[in-house]
Scaffold this active site. Structure first.
Site: not given
Ligand code: IVH
Length: 697
Positions: A131, A133, A135, A242, A330, A424, A427, A442, A448
């Protein structure tokens, strides 16, 4: 106003007609809402209701200036007063581990395969769902009997903020689930703002003389956390669903099937989500997303891969804050070139001196970057970074931007190489660099001010004591005013309420609120307390491990003092906790050995109550100490350990009189003999499975 505008298509409405139609729809939808929600007597079908809402929104999109105060797209009950309510997620909201290339993805898969003990064939047949990801911001949606009852932000993963009223303004959010649904279900997804909508919002912000948002993610966050849902309603927030939270009944056997259910209930699932027949399909899918990224109207920063089989997901469970069954691959980081204006030395909570680069602000993949970390003096020397140089900056995800290196400018005269101070800058104490370490520290300790302030900031931060309204700025203010010098002082702030109310920027109301927030935190869970202490190398997951293992503060403190003796049983026990190694153990013991820390703890404990740790899982084995020995045939050792820990047990490596149970696999050797000598209970593998509530094999 009668219904004479009701039949006119949206595109054909004049402005006057649109205004009349919006008034009609507002009154009508409000009436239908009362009939449905308060009288439980719906007057129209869900589809008709949705069509009316959609028509209302379409008209509003065409005539944004006509949006009414009482528009149904706003759907407010009452606007939240002041801050948002807090709400505990039924199932915690975790994050994902990141990988950056095919080799790292392979490591992720290999780990899962080993954990499950899969054969090569089974491993090859492992299916994934890929899927994009998104943002944005993750949210959790609770439905009871198919009705949307609550929506919360992620918060610290355990407790989020209640943004129900704001979420109700989202078009993509079904207020009622279509078809059959469990009595109670939590659904997770991402709220975001499209790129085009983001530009439009910033134009509006500019026109109104307000600060534009740095990126779509910030715009989405700002919009979702509006105190007035009417403002949220005007921001075009979208939602992709998701993931699963709690559910009173199983809804699917695979993630793919779950996504189908989400769609059937009325959610939007990202159409690019794809079922992948094996890990070999992961990389091509990633490449495809890299290509499609620019054509999408929303920001994505990578691909999330999830093991499709929910039974396997369940077995894999979580390690720390991330699932073992999913990972984020990523996209490569974004880079840009800019000039290094100066290097500042920051002193952190543990006294570490960190060089920070101040840059000529530059746009790196949509975010304005003006600072970057230079890590430590070796890094600066290795890259030969000097003030005035042109440098390459990189930003990846949420991490602090980094300087990759210098861009040569032949002919330009460069400044002298950077020299790290040996004192430092805050301090003036010596800043020494221990043999074999990269970081200079430090020596001022708690004399400090920088360290004191940083520790206090950490202490009140969201994942520690989480005191609302007491952030970095107010900590600095109260520290400089002499009101807060140590953690215990924070809980004496209520005595100064009147004085705080007269300070600049404060008032009676905000002082009252602060006092209330402090009082609310006089009781704190043990693991948060440990984390708040800011002991080096003890982050949130280690704090949880320690809390689980020792159960109460009194027990922990006593054991840590006993552990000061090298070779003592207490020291050995500490080092043997899964996840806590020798280096971490040393830091904890050193922390307790320091008289100043002990005095600070005593003072603090006079002010607060530390709650004993609840055992994890269903707590069936809570507090029990288990040793696994020999080889197990139905599960791997890591899985056995994870199962035991989920049920609240502690797993250790060696058998001692503190051990409650020894699980004997095949060819159990000396540990089995020792268990017999000490008269400790033992179980074979089948007995262990039964005890853990796992099906017999
Ligand atoms: S699954 C336990 N699916 O990425 C797994 N997360 O880096 C739960 N995110 O906090 C997340 N797209 O905000 C999942 N297709 C996707 C996603 C996704 C974006 C975000 C989500 C999560 C963060 C983790």
């Amino acid at each position: 106003m009668s219904g004479e505008t009701a039949q006119i298509p949206v595109e054909a409405l004049t402005e006057e007609q649109a205004s009349a139609e919006l008034a009609r729809l507002a009154a009508l939808i409000a009436r239908l809402n009362v009939a449905y929600h308060q009288k439980d007597a719906p007057e129209v079908s869900d589809a008709e209701f949705d069509a009316l809402r959609r028509r209302n929104e379409e008209i509003e999109t065409r005539f944004p200036t006509l949006i009414r105060e009482d528009s149904p797209s706003v759907q407010v009950g009452a606007a939240p007063d002041g801050a948002f309510g807090k709400h505990r997620h039924l199932v915690p909201m975790l994050s994902l581990d990141n990988v950056f290339d095919a080799a790292e993805f392979e490591v992720f898969v290999g780990r899962a395969v080993r954990f499950l003990g899969l054969s090569e064939e089974q491993a090859a047949a492992l299916q994934f769902v890929g899927e994009p990801k998104i943002d944005g911001l993750s949210i959790s949606l609770t439905y009871e009997k198919g009705r949307f009852v609550r929506g919360t932000t992620r918060g610290d993963g355990t407790v989020g903020e209640d943004v129900t009223a704001n979420l109700k303004t989202l078009r993509d959010l079904p207020l009622r689930l279509k078809g059959e649904a469990p009595e109670l279900i939590e659904i997770r997804g991402e709220v975001f703002i499209g790129k085009a909508a983001f530009l439009a919002i910033n134009e509006t912000q500019n026109a109104a003389g307000e600060r534009p948002f740095a990126n779509p993610r910030n715009a989405a966050a700002g919009s979702l956390r509006q105190l007035d849902p009417k403002v949220t309603a005007k921001r075009p927030l979208s939602l992709f669903a998701y993931a699963m939270g709690a559910s009173s009944a199983p809804v699917a056997t695979s993630h793919w099937e779950y996504l189908e259910r989400l769609k059937a209930w009325g959610f939007t699932v990202n159409p690019l989500s794809t079922l992948l027949a094996g890990k070999a399909e992961a990389e091509p899918f990633f490449e495809r997303m890299v290509r499609e990224r620019a054509t999408l109207d929303y920001d994505i920063d990578g691909v999330v891969y999830k093991i499709d089989d929910l039974a396997l997901q369940d077995r894999l469970g979580f390690a720390g804050r991330a699932p073992r069954w999913a990972v984020a691959w990523k996209f490569p980081a974004e880079q840009a070139v800019t000039r290094l204006l100066s290097i500042e030395i920051q002193v952190g909570r543990t006294g570490a001196l960190t060089p920070v680069a101040h840059l000529e602000p530059v746009n790196v993949g949509g975010v304005l970057v003006a600072r970057a970390t230079l890590h430590n003096e070796d890094e600066i020397a290795r890259k030969d970074v000097r003030v005035g140089d042109l440098v390459q900056v990189q930003r990846a995800g949420d991490v602090i931007p980094q300087i990759l290196g210098v861009v040569p400018e032949p002919g330009r005269e460069r400044a002298a190489p950077f020299v790290m101070p040996d004192h430092c800058p805050v301090c003036g104490a010596m800043a020494k660099r221990p043999e074999g370490e990269a970081v200079r520290r430090c020596e001022g300790g708690l004399t400090c001010p920088a360290q004191v302030v940083e520790r206090l900031i950490h202490f009140v931060s969201r994942t520690a004591f989480d005191i609302d309204g007491l952030g970095e700025r107010s900590i600095r203010e109260f520290h400089d005013a002499g009101l807060v010098r140590a953690p215990g002082d924070i809980f004496r702030l209520p005595e100064h309420e009147a004085e705080i109310a007269t300070r600049e920027g404060w008032g009676k109301t905000s002082a009252r609120k602060l006092v209330k927030a402090i009082e609310e935190r006089r009781t704190i869970p043990f693991s948060r307390f440990i984390y708040a202490l800011g002991i080096r190398r003890v982050g949130e997951s280690n704090a949880k491990l320690l809390a689980r293992h020792y159960g109460s503060y009194a027990n922990w403190a006593a054991q840590m003092r006993a552990a000061a003796v090298i070779g003592s049983e207490a020291r050995q026990e500490l080092g043997e906790i899964t996840g806590i190694g020798g280096a971490i153990a040393d830091e904890i013991v050193a922390f307790f050995a320091e008289p100043h820390n002990r005095a600070t703890l005593d003072d603090l404990l006079g002010q607060i109550t530390v709650e004993d740790e609840q055992a994890g899982g269903d707590g069936k084995l809570s507090g029990k100490v288990i040793v696994f020995t020999g080889s197990l045939s139905t599960m791997t050792r890591p899985e056995a350990k994870a199962v035991a820990e989920r049920l609240g047990a502690k797993v250790t490596d060696s058998v001692s009189k503190k051990t409650d149970l020894v699980v004997l696999g095949e060819d159990a050797g000396s540990k089995a003999r020792k268990a017999a000598e000490l008269g400790i209970d033992t179980l074979d593998e089948a007995g262990w499975r039964e005890l853990a509530g796992l099906p017999a094999v």
